[in-house]
Design an enzyme around this catalytic site. Structure first.
Site, short mmCIF file in Angstrom:
data_model
loop_
_atom_site.label_atom_id
_atom_site.label_comp_id
_atom_site.label_asym_id
_atom_site.label_seq_id
_atom_site.Cartn_x
_atom_site.Cartn_y
_atom_site.Cartn_z
CG ASN A 145 -10.00 2.71 -7.03
OD1 ASN A 145 -9.94 2.12 -8.09
ND2 ASN A 145 -10.96 3.58 -6.76
CD GLU A 184 -14.34 3.14 -3.69
OE1 GLU A 184 -15.54 2.81 -3.63
OE2 GLU A 184 -13.94 4.19 -4.23
CB CYS A 199 -5.07 5.36 -3.50
SG CYS A 199 -6.02 6.70 -2.79
CD GLU A 235 -2.62 6.94 -7.20
OE1 GLU A 235 -3.48 6.20 -6.67
OE2 GLU A 235 -2.83 8.12 -7.50
CB CYS A 237 -4.79 11.41 -2.98
SG CYS A 237 -4.17 10.01 -2.02
CB CYS A 260 -1.03 8.25 -3.57
SG CYS A 260 -2.34 7.05 -3.31
N1 THU Z 1 -8.22 7.29 -5.51
C1 THU Z 1 -7.11 6.63 -5.94
O1 THU Z 1 -7.12 5.41 -6.15
N2 THU Z 1 -5.97 7.35 -6.12
C2 THU Z 1 -5.87 8.69 -5.93
O2 THU Z 1 -4.77 9.23 -6.03
C3 THU Z 1 -7.07 9.48 -5.65
C4 THU Z 1 -8.27 8.70 -5.24
C5 THU Z 1 -9.45 6.51 -5.28
C6 THU Z 1 -9.88 6.42 -3.84
C7 THU Z 1 -11.35 6.13 -3.97
O3 THU Z 1 -11.52 4.73 -4.14
C8 THU Z 1 -11.74 6.82 -5.27
O4 THU Z 1 -10.53 7.09 -5.96
C9 THU Z 1 -12.51 8.13 -5.05
O5 THU Z 1 -11.82 8.97 -4.19
#
Ligand code: THU
Length: 149
Positions: free
Chosen positions: A44, A46, A55, A57, A98, A101
């Protein structure tokens, strides 16, 4: 755990070490298995403008696509967990993709005509829950609805 799942979870754990997640302090790593046995990873990313965060994925699928391999994704491993002070993911609870994704993975799955396997693991420990994408995103809207793929 099968060798394939072990390989994907290990690669996802390695990828999570490169998460840029200073805001949530939740590191996620994803590893895609391609049809020639190679692996593409992502973590991920941010952003100070929180809603722009990507994310793991999605990053991994975009990387595979940029390598011309979108259609070649067979399986995906994902892990995640709250970061400790050293920035490493922790915890034993499996993380699943999520909703956004799932839709991103579906683009690859439909283009490759595969029901991609999704292995959801944790930062530590052996807990893994495996799904077909069709179970995580039933009756998905995708390229075929637009006459593509
Ligand atoms: N996140 C992912 O990388 N993949 C997911 O499927 C769920 C959430 C990340 C987004 C954010 O940077 C952190 O997890 C908290 O939500």
């Amino acid at each position: 755990m099968s060798d394939e799942i072990r390989r994907l979870i290990d690669a996802a754990r390695q990828a999570a070490r490169h998460a840029h997640a200073p805001y949530s302090r939740f590191a996620v790593g994803a590893a895609l298995l391609l049809d020639d046995g190679s692996i593409v990873t992502g973590a991920n990313v941010e952003n100070a403008s929180y809603g722009l965060s990507l994310c793991a994925e999605t990053v991994a699928v975009a990387t595979a696509s940029a390598q011309g391999r979108l259609k070649d994704i067979v399986a995906i491993g994902v892990i995640g967990g709250a970061m400790d002070e050293a920035g490493h993911a922790t915890g034993t609870t499996p993380v699943s993709p999520c909703g956004r994704c799932r839709q991103v993975i579906n683009e690859a799955a439909q283009m490759g005509h595969r029901d991609v396997l999704v292995h959801c693991g944790a930062a530590t420990g052996d807990a893994v829950t495996s799904y077909r994408l069709s179970a995580l995103l039933p009756d998905a809207f995708g390229p075929s609805d637009l006459g593509i793929g």
